[in-house]
Scaffold this active site. Structure first.
Site, short mmCIF file in Angstrom:
data_model
loop_
_atom_site.label_atom_id
_atom_site.label_comp_id
_atom_site.label_asym_id
_atom_site.label_seq_id
_atom_site.Cartn_x
_atom_site.Cartn_y
_atom_site.Cartn_z
N ASP A 134 0.88 -1.16 0.00
CA ASP A 134 0.00 0.00 0.00
C ASP A 134 0.92 1.22 0.00
OD1 ASP A 134 -1.67 2.13 0.50
OD2 ASP A 134 -2.74 1.18 2.16
N TYR B 41 -6.10 16.13 -10.19
CA TYR B 41 -5.39 15.41 -11.24
C TYR B 41 -4.30 16.30 -11.84
CZ TYR B 41 -4.58 12.47 -15.35
OH TYR B 41 -4.00 11.67 -16.31
N LYS C 61 -0.14 15.65 -11.71
CA LYS C 61 0.68 15.49 -12.91
C LYS C 61 1.73 16.59 -13.01
CE LYS C 61 -1.19 11.70 -14.25
NZ LYS C 61 -0.43 10.46 -14.01
N THR D 191 -6.76 0.58 -21.44
CA THR D 191 -6.71 -0.12 -20.15
C THR D 191 -8.07 -0.68 -19.78
OG1 THR D 191 -7.23 1.86 -18.89
CG2 THR D 191 -4.89 1.44 -19.36
#
Length: 281
Positions: A67, A161, A165, A196
């Site tokens: 984890d 997000y 990035k 994916t």
């Protein structure tokens, strides 16, 4: 000599494809993720399945349940690599805690756990790199890769997000400066739209007339680029940069698994900014 790689978040998706491609290049690949059991994700995939594919492809896969929100577990992972090999060639930071499905509305209207991407997806990149650096230096050469995206400079999936990035790009640039004297490179590689499990499930949820028809990159393509970059004499000159995977594929002579050449989205989604001169020396 045997080449050793660690790919984080490799139960499925980009990480799985990258780990498989590195295995196909003959590497020993430590595959991490929480996914030791099938029920962890609705998209399937486990670290054991990934290592089985690596072994079938001619590499050696080693599954380690980690984890990446647990700093102690990450430290144990790299201590195991040290004990078993004493060095590391490549670290791919891909583990990320991504919310399940894009949602309409502002960031304040979405689940607050979207910000977990900053913990597992940015902070976790730093922690893994912290423990990997001594092993990369001991090897005499090395490569850290953060998996990136055009969302670092354009709007894509919202503030968490974008921050993750962009932060991963800058983190690679700063790490590259400090690692340069040790012949260890650090880069971000921007991936395009990937084929994916998560992407396929999302596209199938759309009405047929609304589904994009553009060809998607295989998850293995980025792994092929990483393997070629590690072997390239341009590795250190490119260190610190955010690199568009499709452009690097063309530069290094790497194609996708079907022989096609993925396209760059630089002129529609943006390109990496130039590095400040202080990062290049």
């Amino acid at each position: 000599m045997e080449k050793i790689a660690v790919v984080t978040g490799a139960s499925r998706g980009a990480g799985k494809g990258i780990a498989l491609a590195l295995g196909q290049a003959g590497m020993t690949v430590y595959v991490t993720g929480r996914g030791a059991a099938q029920h962890i994700s609705p998209y399937g995939g486990t670290i054991n399945e990934t290592t089985d594919l690596i072994n079938q492809a001619g590499g050696k896969g080693i599954a380690v349940a980690v984890d990446h929100a647990d700093d102690a577990a990450v430290a144990l992972l790299f201590e195991r690599v040290r004990q078993e090999h004493g060095k590391l060639d490549i670290l791919v930071n891909n583990a990320a805690n991504v919310v399940a499905t894009p949602m309409a509305g502002g960031f304040w209207e979405k689940p607050l756990d979207a910000v977990d991407l900053i913990t597992v997806g940015l902070r976790s990149h730093f922690i893994a790199s912290y423990h990997a650096a001594p092993l990369l230096i001991a090897n005499g050469q090395g490569l850290i890769v953060n998996t990136g995206h055009y969302g670092a400079v354009c709007y894509h999936h919202g503030p968490a997000y974008g921050a993750q990035k962009a932060g991963a790009d800058k983190m690679a640039a700063d790490m590259a400066k400090e690692l340069r004297p040790h012949n260890v490179a650090a880069v971000s590689i921007w991936m395009g739209g990937l084929d994916t499990e998560r992407a396929r499930a999302y596209l199938m949820s759309l009405p047929p007339e609304s589904r994009p028809t553009a060809k998607r990159e295989s998850p293995q393509f980025t792994g092929r680029v990483i393997a070629a970059l590690y072997e390239s004499d341009k590795r250190m000159s490119l260190s610190g940069r955010a690199l568009i995977g499709a452009e690097m594929g063309a530069f290094l002579g790497v194609s996708d698994i079907d022989g096609s050449n993925p396209i760059s989205h630089r002129y529609t989604m943006g390109g990496p900014p130039e590095l400040h001169p202080s990062l290049l020396t």
